[in-house]
Design a protein around this motif. Structure first.
Motif, PDB file in Angstrom:
ATOM      1  N   GLY A 179     116.140  28.288  74.435  1.00 40.74           N
ATOM      2  CA  GLY A 179     116.217  27.115  75.286  1.00 40.74           C
ATOM      3  C   GLY A 179     116.578  27.465  76.718  1.00 40.74           C
ATOM      4  N   THR A 180     117.465  28.459  76.879  1.00 38.28           N
ATOM      5  CA  THR A 180     117.827  28.922  78.217  1.00 38.28           C
ATOM      6  C   THR A 180     116.622  29.529  78.918  1.00 38.28           C
ATOM      7  N   ALA A 181     115.832  30.315  78.157  1.00 39.68           N
ATOM      8  CA  ALA A 181     114.630  30.924  78.737  1.00 39.68           C
ATOM      9  C   ALA A 181     113.616  29.859  79.143  1.00 39.68           C
ATOM     10  N   VAL A 182     113.424  28.856  78.281  1.00 42.99           N
ATOM     11  CA  VAL A 182     112.515  27.756  78.624  1.00 42.99           C
ATOM     12  C   VAL A 182     113.028  27.005  79.853  1.00 42.99           C
ATOM     13  N   GLY A 183     114.344  26.794  79.887  1.00 41.64           N
ATOM     14  CA  GLY A 183     114.933  26.119  81.033  1.00 41.64           C
ATOM     15  C   GLY A 183     114.746  26.899  82.323  1.00 41.64           C
ATOM     16  N   ASN A 184     114.891  28.226  82.240  1.00 41.23           N
ATOM     17  CA  ASN A 184     114.696  29.056  83.433  1.00 41.23           C
ATOM     18  C   ASN A 184     113.248  29.039  83.905  1.00 41.23           C
ATOM     19  N   ALA A 185     112.301  28.987  82.924  1.00 41.47           N
ATOM     20  CA  ALA A 185     110.882  29.064  83.273  1.00 41.47           C
ATOM     21  C   ALA A 185     110.281  27.713  83.630  1.00 41.47           C
ATOM     22  N   LEU A 186     110.606  26.676  82.869  1.00 45.75           N
ATOM     23  CA  LEU A 186     109.945  25.384  83.024  1.00 45.75           C
ATOM     24  C   LEU A 186     110.881  24.256  83.444  1.00 45.75           C
ATOM     25  N   GLY A 187     112.158  24.551  83.512  1.00 49.64           N
ATOM     26  CA  GLY A 187     113.125  23.526  83.862  1.00 49.64           C
ATOM     27  C   GLY A 187     113.905  23.064  82.637  1.00 49.64           C
ATOM     28  N   TRP A 188     115.144  22.667  82.841  1.00 51.21           N
ATOM     29  CA  TRP A 188     115.997  22.303  81.714  1.00 51.21           C
ATOM     30  C   TRP A 188     115.493  21.085  80.965  1.00 51.21           C
ATOM     31  N   ARG A 189     114.785  20.202  81.647  1.00 50.73           N
ATOM     32  CA  ARG A 189     114.261  19.002  80.979  1.00 50.73           C
ATOM     33  C   ARG A 189     113.206  19.370  79.931  1.00 50.73           C
ATOM     34  N   ALA A 190     112.406  20.373  80.230  1.00 47.00           N
ATOM     35  CA  ALA A 190     111.382  20.815  79.274  1.00 47.00           C
ATOM     36  C   ALA A 190     112.025  21.362  78.006  1.00 47.00           C
ATOM     37  N   ALA A 191     113.177  22.003  78.149  1.00 48.04           N
ATOM     38  CA  ALA A 191     113.865  22.550  76.981  1.00 48.04           C
ATOM     39  C   ALA A 191     114.295  21.430  76.027  1.00 48.04           C
ATOM     40  N   PHE A 192     114.848  20.345  76.565  1.00 52.19           N
ATOM     41  CA  PHE A 192     115.268  19.231  75.706  1.00 52.19           C
ATOM     42  C   PHE A 192     114.071  18.471  75.139  1.00 52.19           C
ATOM     43  N   ALA A 193     112.986  18.379  75.912  1.00 47.13           N
ATOM     44  CA  ALA A 193     111.779  17.724  75.404  1.00 47.13           C
ATOM     45  C   ALA A 193     111.202  18.501  74.223  1.00 47.13           C
ATOM     46  N   SER A 194     111.269  19.825  74.285  1.00 52.16           N
ATOM     47  CA  SER A 194     110.783  20.649  73.175  1.00 52.16           C
ATOM     48  C   SER A 194     111.602  20.399  71.908  1.00 52.16           C
ATOM     49  N   LEU A 195     112.902  20.251  72.069  1.00 55.37           N
ATOM     50  CA  LEU A 195     113.758  19.973  70.919  1.00 55.37           C
ATOM     51  C   LEU A 195     113.448  18.603  70.322  1.00 55.37           C
ATOM     52  N   ALA A 196     113.103  17.634  71.154  1.00 57.09           N
ATOM     53  CA  ALA A 196     112.731  16.313  70.651  1.00 57.09           C
ATOM     54  C   ALA A 196     111.489  16.411  69.770  1.00 57.09           C
ATOM     55  N   GLY A 197     110.507  17.178  70.219  1.00 63.45           N
ATOM     56  CA  GLY A 197     109.293  17.361  69.424  1.00 63.45           C
ATOM     57  C   GLY A 197     109.570  18.054  68.104  1.00 63.45           C
ATOM     58  N   ALA A 198     110.410  19.088  68.136  1.00 65.52           N
ATOM     59  CA  ALA A 198     110.746  19.812  66.904  1.00 65.52           C
ATOM     60  C   ALA A 198     111.465  18.902  65.913  1.00 65.52           C
ATOM     61  N   ALA A 199     112.352  18.052  66.402  1.00 65.42           N
ATOM     62  CA  ALA A 199     113.090  17.137  65.521  1.00 65.42           C
ATOM     63  C   ALA A 199     112.145  16.146  64.849  1.00 65.42           C
ATOM     64  N   LEU A 200     111.151  15.656  65.564  1.00 66.81           N
ATOM     65  CA  LEU A 200     110.182  14.734  64.971  1.00 66.81           C
ATOM     66  C   LEU A 200     109.366  15.410  63.881  1.00 66.81           C
ATOM     67  N   LEU A 201     108.963  16.650  64.104  1.00 70.59           N
ATOM     68  CA  LEU A 201     108.218  17.385  63.073  1.00 70.59           C
ATOM     69  C   LEU A 201     109.051  17.548  61.806  1.00 70.59           C
ATOM     70  N   LEU A 202     110.314  17.865  61.964  1.00 72.05           N
ATOM     71  CA  LEU A 202     111.182  18.038  60.801  1.00 72.05           C
ATOM     72  C   LEU A 202     111.464  16.704  60.120  1.00 72.05           C
ATOM     73  N   ALA A 203     111.547  15.630  60.882  1.00 72.25           N
ATOM     74  CA  ALA A 203     111.729  14.306  60.277  1.00 72.25           C
ATOM     75  C   ALA A 203     110.557  13.964  59.369  1.00 72.25           C
ATOM     76  N   ALA A 204     109.359  14.380  59.746  1.00 65.94           N
ATOM     77  CA  ALA A 204     108.184  14.145  58.901  1.00 65.94           C
ATOM     78  C   ALA A 204     108.173  15.066  57.687  1.00 65.94           C
ATOM     79  N   ALA A 205     108.696  16.289  57.850  1.00 71.51           N
ATOM     80  CA  ALA A 205     108.645  17.273  56.769  1.00 71.51           C
ATOM     81  C   ALA A 205     109.679  17.023  55.683  1.00 71.51           C
TER      82      ALA A 205
END
Length: 439
Positions: A179-205
């Motif tokens: 997440g730190t690497a994603v934040g450094n490369a794409l911004g900290w907001r992108a890191a949290f958005a990625s976690l939101a997507g991962a949580a939705l996938l797991l909610a379906a699984a």
């Protein structure tokens, strides 16, 4: 990795003997059941990464919401407080609800919290997002260990629970550094958005891979609707909770501000900081499995040794944190010691109250996350008022107090092998027993 052996975990958790259907082999865990454990472990991984990611992106996140690092660090306090209330409350409120569906809904809530964090434009919005995230986190983390033991055959319960708790430790190894690497490369907001997507996938699984998980039967045939005696009336539970509260408070008072320490005291740039966090995480994951194997036999000795390791490592950074090599060694020791605290504390609790696994897990997670909140809060106050080395020194001193509590107070009584019902094993119903045989 050295997970707890199945036989030893039976001594920790009580007898776990699935009956299954006549003529069906219930001594082996199927591939589908391992997939269920893996998805549960990934869920705890995403949950704790979501909570801890502000540690890795604290400086840019503070700038993004227009506040100081101390105030931004309080986001951990907010999440911890909400989780501290949610985790012990959820088992009491669920009644007969299927735990599988509860976990799926909780992951959706977690996704919403991460999405709100990603779009937060001020401190108020950040507070709201972390409240929502804490609700989802409390439900998932509070149920994970209790659910894991119900997913597999008896001989595999050790590995299942180690993997579920290992998702917490793996969040430091992969989650925060990534997440730190994603934040450094794409911004900290992108890191949290990625976690939101991962949580939705797991909610379906989760509903697809988990079996039905009704409410566990009450011990000894007791009425599950009756309020049991408070867990802290058990001396070993009370001592363990106080030790954990002090130790985790000390840890997070320091660890929440580890990035400013590495930046300002050690003088590292963002890339070496990400590597330092990776070192911490790798050693933390190793500590999780090593501590699990040891704590199953000697819970008190294990937790006290880990506490002493935290005292030594944080004290080392306070005294010699300007030296890069010493800082690297201190961070590695810190990860190794603290990485085992969660699983060792969990084993301490289940040994102290083996007949009330779901309840003691909820209380333990509640105290644990409340301590996270308190530690981040105290660290936030201190970092604005004193130097970073003094903050580390104060954290080491508080961890030393936790060590003294553990040395002076009683630990859980050793479990007799092959305890079964005579050793306080939880009573199971045929429906619960048949969970293991279903694939």
């Amino acid at each position: 990795m050295f997970p707890v052996t199945g036989a030893v975990w039976l001594d920790v958790m009580g007898s776990h003997t699935p009956a299954g259907n006549a003529g069906q082999d219930t001594t082996r865990t199927t591939r589908r059941q391992w997939v269920a454990v893996a998805v549960l472990s990934l869920s705890t991984f995403v949950v704790v990464t979501s909570e801890m990611l502000p540690v890795g992106v604290l400086t840019p996140m503070a700038e993004g919401v227009g506040t100081g690092t101390g105030a931004a660090g309080l986001s951990l306090t907010i999440t911890g407080l909400v989780t501290a209330v949610t985790a012990p409350t959820v088992p009491r409120l669920l009644g007969g609800q299927d735990r599988r569906r509860v976990l799926a809904v909780a992951m959706v809530v977690l996704a919403v919290g991460n999405a709100l964090t990603a779009v937060a434009d001020g401190f108020g919005a950040l507070v709201v997002s972390r409240v929502v995230l804490g609700l989802g986190m409390g439900a998932v983390w509070g149920l994970a260990s209790a659910v894991a033991v119900r997913l597999v055959a008896a001989r595999d319960t050790a590995l299942a629970v180690s993997l579920a708790v290992g998702g917490v430790a793996a969040a430091s190894v992969v989650g925060v550094p990534l997440g730190t690497a994603v934040g450094n490369a794409l911004g900290w907001r992108a890191a949290f958005a990625s976690l939101a997507g991962a949580a939705l996938l797991l909610a379906a699984a989760l509903p697809l891979v988990l079996p039905g998980l009704p409410r566990p039967a009450a011990p000894g045939g007791a009425d599950p609707r009756e309020a049991p005696a408070p867990l802290w009336r058990t001396p070993a539970v009370a001592v363990g909770l106080v030790l954990i509260a002090l130790l985790v408070t000390a840890h997070f008072a320091a660890y929440t501000y580890v990035r400013p320490v590495l930046e300002e005291v050690t003088g590292l740039s963002p890339t070496p900081i990400a590597l330092m966090l990776l070192v911490y995480g790798v050693f933390g994951l190793a500590g999780n499995f090593l501590a699990g194997a040891w704590a199953a036999r000697r819970a008190r000795a294990t937790l006290l040794t880990l506490t002493a390791g935290v005292v030594a490592s944080v004290g080392l950074l306070a005294l010699l944190g300007t030296l890069t090599a010493v800082t690297g060694a201190g961070v590695a020791l810190w990860g190794l010691a603290y990485g085992g605290v969660s699983v060792a504390g969990q084993i301490w609790m289940t040994q102290a109250a083996p007949e009330r696994t779901e309840q003691v897990t909820g209380v333990y997670v509640g105290i644990f996350t409340a301590a996270i909140a308190l530690g981040a809060f105290l660290g936030g106050l201190a970092v604005e008022a004193i130097s970073l080395p003094l903050l580390l020194g104060g954290a080491a001193a508080l961890a030393a107090v936790a060590l003294a509590v553990g040395l002076l107070g009683p630990g859980p009584a050793p479990r007799a092998r092959g305890g079964g019902a005579a050793a306080g094993a939880p009573v199971t119903t045929p429906d619960e027993e048949s969970l293991i045989s279903r694939s």
